[in-house]
Design a protein around this motif. Structure first.
Motif, PDB file in Angstrom:
ATOM      1  N   VAL A 141      -7.254  -4.050 -23.362  1.00  0.00           N
ATOM      2  CA  VAL A 141      -7.782  -2.956 -23.393  1.00  0.00           C
ATOM      3  C   VAL A 141      -6.523  -2.583 -25.171  1.00  0.00           C
ATOM      4  N   VAL A 142      -7.521  -0.746 -26.221  1.00  0.00           N
ATOM      5  CA  VAL A 142      -6.743  -1.681 -27.094  1.00  0.00           C
ATOM      6  C   VAL A 142      -6.749   0.078 -27.344  1.00  0.00           C
ATOM      7  N   ASN A 143      -5.828   0.239 -28.113  1.00  0.00           N
ATOM      8  CA  ASN A 143      -5.151   1.456 -29.282  1.00  0.00           C
ATOM      9  C   ASN A 143      -6.124   2.268 -29.824  1.00  0.00           C
ATOM     10  N   ALA A 144      -6.222   3.320 -30.407  1.00  0.00           N
ATOM     11  CA  ALA A 144      -7.155   4.311 -31.606  1.00  0.00           C
ATOM     12  C   ALA A 144      -7.252   2.865 -32.267  1.00  0.00           C
ATOM     13  N   ASP A 145      -5.569   2.003 -32.945  1.00  0.00           N
ATOM     14  CA  ASP A 145      -6.111   1.408 -34.481  1.00  0.00           C
ATOM     15  C   ASP A 145      -6.597   0.163 -34.037  1.00  0.00           C
ATOM     16  N   GLU A 146      -7.570  -0.198 -32.934  1.00  0.00           N
ATOM     17  CA  GLU A 146      -8.061  -1.571 -32.505  1.00  0.00           C
ATOM     18  C   GLU A 146      -6.817  -2.322 -32.374  1.00  0.00           C
ATOM     19  N   LYS A 147      -5.613  -2.042 -31.896  1.00  0.00           N
ATOM     20  CA  LYS A 147      -4.401  -2.911 -31.728  1.00  0.00           C
ATOM     21  C   LYS A 147      -4.598  -3.523 -30.076  1.00  0.00           C
ATOM     22  N   LEU A 148      -4.569  -4.693 -29.559  1.00  0.00           N
ATOM     23  CA  LEU A 148      -4.660  -4.782 -28.221  1.00  0.00           C
ATOM     24  C   LEU A 148      -2.850  -4.161 -27.843  1.00  0.00           C
ATOM     25  N   ALA A 149      -2.904  -3.461 -26.484  1.00  0.00           N
ATOM     26  CA  ALA A 149      -2.395  -2.476 -25.677  1.00  0.00           C
ATOM     27  C   ALA A 149      -1.736  -4.108 -24.399  1.00  0.00           C
ATOM     28  N   PHE A 150      -2.957  -4.061 -23.964  1.00  0.00           N
ATOM     29  CA  PHE A 150      -2.773  -4.791 -22.987  1.00  0.00           C
ATOM     30  C   PHE A 150      -4.000  -5.329 -22.271  1.00  0.00           C
ATOM     31  N   ILE A 151      -3.711  -7.472 -22.562  1.00  0.00           N
ATOM     32  CA  ILE A 151      -4.711  -7.907 -21.884  1.00  0.00           C
ATOM     33  C   ILE A 151      -4.793  -8.537 -20.441  1.00  0.00           C
ATOM     34  N   SER A 152      -5.177  -8.899 -19.446  1.00  0.00           N
ATOM     35  CA  SER A 152      -5.021  -9.162 -18.037  1.00  0.00           C
ATOM     36  C   SER A 152      -4.393 -10.583 -18.341  1.00  0.00           C
ATOM     37  N   PRO A 153      -4.217 -11.014 -17.186  1.00  0.00           N
ATOM     38  CA  PRO A 153      -3.576 -12.760 -17.370  1.00  0.00           C
ATOM     39  C   PRO A 153      -4.786 -13.695 -17.463  1.00  0.00           C
ATOM     40  N   VAL A 154      -6.200 -13.138 -16.507  1.00  0.00           N
ATOM     41  CA  VAL A 154      -6.905 -14.035 -16.366  1.00  0.00           C
ATOM     42  C   VAL A 154      -7.757 -14.002 -18.318  1.00  0.00           C
ATOM     43  N   HIS A 155      -7.606 -13.000 -18.813  1.00  0.00           N
ATOM     44  CA  HIS A 155      -8.086 -13.182 -20.243  1.00  0.00           C
ATOM     45  C   HIS A 155      -7.235 -14.132 -21.155  1.00  0.00           C
ATOM     46  N   GLU A 156      -5.922 -13.894 -20.566  1.00  0.00           N
ATOM     47  CA  GLU A 156      -4.700 -14.791 -21.644  1.00  0.00           C
ATOM     48  C   GLU A 156      -4.581 -16.342 -21.285  1.00  0.00           C
ATOM     49  N   GLY A 181     -13.806  -2.305 -31.049  1.00  0.00           N
ATOM     50  CA  GLY A 181     -13.619  -1.338 -32.458  1.00  0.00           C
ATOM     51  C   GLY A 181     -14.775  -0.735 -32.552  1.00  0.00           C
ATOM     52  N   ARG A 182     -16.399  -1.248 -32.140  1.00  0.00           N
ATOM     53  CA  ARG A 182     -17.063   0.105 -32.179  1.00  0.00           C
ATOM     54  C   ARG A 182     -16.817   0.926 -31.298  1.00  0.00           C
ATOM     55  N   VAL A 183     -16.953   0.999 -29.720  1.00  0.00           N
ATOM     56  CA  VAL A 183     -16.902   1.203 -29.130  1.00  0.00           C
ATOM     57  C   VAL A 183     -15.668   3.019 -29.606  1.00  0.00           C
ATOM     58  N   ASP A 212      -7.178  14.796 -24.363  1.00  0.00           N
ATOM     59  CA  ASP A 212      -7.370  16.506 -24.794  1.00  0.00           C
ATOM     60  C   ASP A 212      -8.541  15.873 -26.172  1.00  0.00           C
ATOM     61  N   GLY A 213      -9.456  15.403 -25.299  1.00  0.00           N
ATOM     62  CA  GLY A 213     -11.160  15.551 -26.472  1.00  0.00           C
ATOM     63  C   GLY A 213     -10.759  14.418 -27.395  1.00  0.00           C
ATOM     64  N   ARG A 214     -10.392  13.488 -27.510  1.00  0.00           N
ATOM     65  CA  ARG A 214     -10.414  12.467 -28.656  1.00  0.00           C
ATOM     66  C   ARG A 214     -10.198  11.467 -28.287  1.00  0.00           C
ATOM     67  N   VAL A 215     -10.754  10.575 -28.594  1.00  0.00           N
ATOM     68  CA  VAL A 215     -10.214   8.997 -28.196  1.00  0.00           C
ATOM     69  C   VAL A 215      -9.535   8.300 -28.439  1.00  0.00           C
ATOM     70  N   VAL A 216      -8.337   8.069 -27.628  1.00  0.00           N
ATOM     71  CA  VAL A 216      -7.510   7.328 -27.959  1.00  0.00           C
ATOM     72  C   VAL A 216      -6.909   6.273 -27.556  1.00  0.00           C
ATOM     73  N   GLY A 217      -8.223   5.309 -27.374  1.00  0.00           N
ATOM     74  CA  GLY A 217      -8.072   3.626 -26.925  1.00  0.00           C
ATOM     75  C   GLY A 217      -9.684   3.748 -25.881  1.00  0.00           C
ATOM     76  N   ALA A 218      -9.734   2.503 -25.773  1.00  0.00           N
ATOM     77  CA  ALA A 218     -10.553   1.977 -25.562  1.00  0.00           C
ATOM     78  C   ALA A 218     -10.793   1.227 -24.064  1.00  0.00           C
TER      79      ALA A 218
END
Length: 578
Positions: A141-156, A181-183, A212-218
């Motif tokens: 999970v990334v926020n609107a600034d392309e910063k990681l907000a969550f990464i699953s244990p298997v990814h880690e 970032g592209r998304v 609210d109609g705004r992309v807040v993350g991906a």
């Protein structure tokens, strides 16, 4: 008891004690807390279901009354995430045991969909846990600034990170070729893509998250399955791509065949019926006999039948049997070997049937084919085997036969001018083309079509058409059908003043052959009139008068004339030509 643990940035820390009691300890100066977006309040419930601390939304008497209910608390501890529905409030509570009490953390109210899940699924929390820790379909999970907000244990584990180590980093610093970032920028989901990471191919999907109609993350999800499963999926994807390619090719082929149908200009009932017949017959690998007067477009119908058939990839070989000298019919149709006769090609030559192998052979004007050639051709149609002139080896050929004629073959059979067995062989399916007089309403469309063609052919501007022209053409007789109309439009186009096509630009109708009914010219010179003083002459004159009367009554419509008099159209044409 819980100190600064209960303090959250952005929360109004005004606190109360038990409902109606004195305030609890002052917590208005907590240590610098972590951000907790969406948190609306909390309640700490101590032993005996007593509310020891409540903050913001948790201080609402209705909320306190609900969460201190022992039955509600027992159910909430089991579910861990439950809805809190009180007057004017719709919240989500995360309930957990802390020390010797229970902590109820309140957050933003759920959507209707989430609410249905929380109300109806006792293991909703476990579903969330599954999606977050799934070892086969890991989440980032990334926020609107392309910063990681969550990464699953298997990814880690896959990227060699300690738990929580990637949080706050730019996603591309952890996943080098990430497309999240592209998304975020486009807001467009990417599903089922193949991503190569550390030499391994993984199937990924990327989804934008909106509020609210705004992309807040991906969110990015990656399939962490073994090579075998990925290869199997790749094979299935490849098979689907091949099927799609086949469907696209078939679709383009159908579209190409439809272009040949569109070349049959007209919107009359007769033409629409003709197109429908072609669509039904074309896919069937059966011989077709096209019947129609000269100039009605038999070649166009043959082309459409071929292009809408499964043989469209092969050749459409056209043979005008009426234009072939009798001595050359066999050599043209069956071919010949080298030196088989004087003047023969030194290398020999394949016949039309050989050239049509895997395709279609179109025998135009087949009614003019000599009887002896019909006999030889009958064997080819029965066995689909040809033998070149001068050859001693038979060759099997695979072709579809389409024939055409303006003759009345049934009458020819009666007159021993056409073989009955040959007629049956070539005519399992018959398509009868309408005359131009039977589709007179198509003349305006044909007129404008031909004008466009001639403007392109001669490199001249397309002229306007005087309002009187269509009505004039529709009121004329067209014994030569569409071909005659085409020639006369060309004549008018060439001799017009380039600006506008007028009635005067068209050639006049011929009247040198004497009186005629609308739609036909009769060669009725006085020298050729029947002698009414003889019995045969009187019968011929009566027959002639009946035909002229019917032609006038039906405005030159030969089909209706023949039906009303009980004679065939070929016999009518014969009498009109006398």
């Amino acid at each position: 008891m819980i100190g600064n643990v209960v303090s959250f940035k952005g929360i109004d820390n005004s606190s109360t004690g038990p409902v109606g009691g004195p305030p609890h300890a002052d917590i208005s100066q907590p240590a610098t807390p972590a951000t907790a977006p969406g948190i609306k309040g909390m309640v700490f419930v101590g032993p005996g279901s007593q509310p020891l601390m409540s903050i913001r939304a948790g201080a609402d008497p209705d909320v306190v009354r609900l969460v201190t209910n022992p039955k509600w608390m027992a159910d909430a501890l089991k579910k861990r995430i439950v809805p809190v529905l009180v007057k004017n409030k719709k919240l989500v509570a995360h309930v957990t045991t802390v020390d010797d009490g229970q902590l109820v953390l309140l957050s933003d109210g759920p959507t209707d969909t989430v609410l249905r899940l929380l109300l109806n699924v006792d293991f909703a929390y476990d579903i969330f846990e599954h999606f977050l820790t799934d070892t086969y379909n890991a989440m980032v999970v990334v926020n609107a600034d392309e910063k990681l907000a969550f990464i699953s244990p298997v990814h880690e584990r896959f990227f060699g990170l300690q738990p929580g180590e990637g949080i706050g980093k730019n996603v591309r610093d952890v996943i080098e070729n990430s497309g999240l970032g592209r998304v975020l920028k486009t807001g467009v989901a990417e599903v089922g893509e193949v991503l190569s990471i550390k030499g391994n191919d993984r199937i990924v999907s990327r989804q934008p998250i909106r509020h609210d109609g705004r992309v807040v993350g991906a969110i990015g999800r990656m399939m962490f399955k073994g090579h075998q499963q990925v290869e199997d999926l790749a094979r299935r994807l490849n098979a689907l791509e091949q099927k799609m390619a086949i469907y696209k090719m078939e679709s383009s082929e159908v579209a190409r065949g439809e272009k040949y149908l569109d070349a049959i200009i007209g919107q009359s009932v007769a033409i629409q019926s003709l197109r429908q017949q072609i669509r039904k017959v074309a896919p069937l690998d059966v011989p077709v006999l096209i019947l129609g007067e000269s100039g009605t477009g038999k070649e166009l119908v043959a082309g459409a039948l071929h292009m809408l058939s499964a043989r469209h990839g092969g050749r459409l070989v056209t043979v005008n049997t009426a234009a072939l000298p009798a001595a050359l019919v066999e050599s043209e149709l069956f071919g010949y070997e080298a030196g088989s006769f004087t003047g023969a090609d030194k290398k020999g030559r394949p016949g039309k049937f050989e050239l049509a192998d895997k395709g279609t052979i179109f025998l135009d004007e087949i009614g003019d084919m000599p009887m002896e050639v019909q006999s030889k051709l009958l064997r080819v149609l029965q066995d689909q085997v040809v033998e070149r002139i001068g050859g001693d080896k038979a060759k099997r050929v695979d072709f579809r036969l389409i024939s055409a004629t303006n003759r009345d073959l049934e009458l020819f059979v009666e007159q021993d001018k056409f073989r009955l067995d040959f007629f049956y062989r070539i005519s399992p399916v018959q398509i009868v083309l309408p005359t131009l007089e039977e589709r007179i309403e198509d003349i305006p469309l044909l007129l404008h079509h031909f004008i466009r063609e001639f403007a392109e052919k001669y490199g001249r501007p397309q002229p306007a058409v005087d309002d009187n022209v269509p009505a004039y053409l529709m009121g004329r007789a067209w014994p030569g059908n569409v071909r005659q109309l085409q020639h006369e439009v060309e004549h008018a186009f060439v001799f017009s003043d380039n600006a506008c096509l007028k009635v005067a630009d068209f050639p006049k109708e011929h009247s040198s052959k004497g009186a005629r009914a609308p739609g036909v010219e009769l060669g009725a010179t006085s020298a050729l009139k029947p002698d009414v003083n003889t019995r045969k002459g009187a019968v011929d004159q009566l027959e002639r008068d009946l035909i002229l009367s019917a032609m006038a009554r039906f405005k030159g419509n030969k089909k209706k004339v023949a039906e009303s008099l009980g004679i065939s159209r070929s016999y009518l044409y014969k009498k009109l030509a006398e």
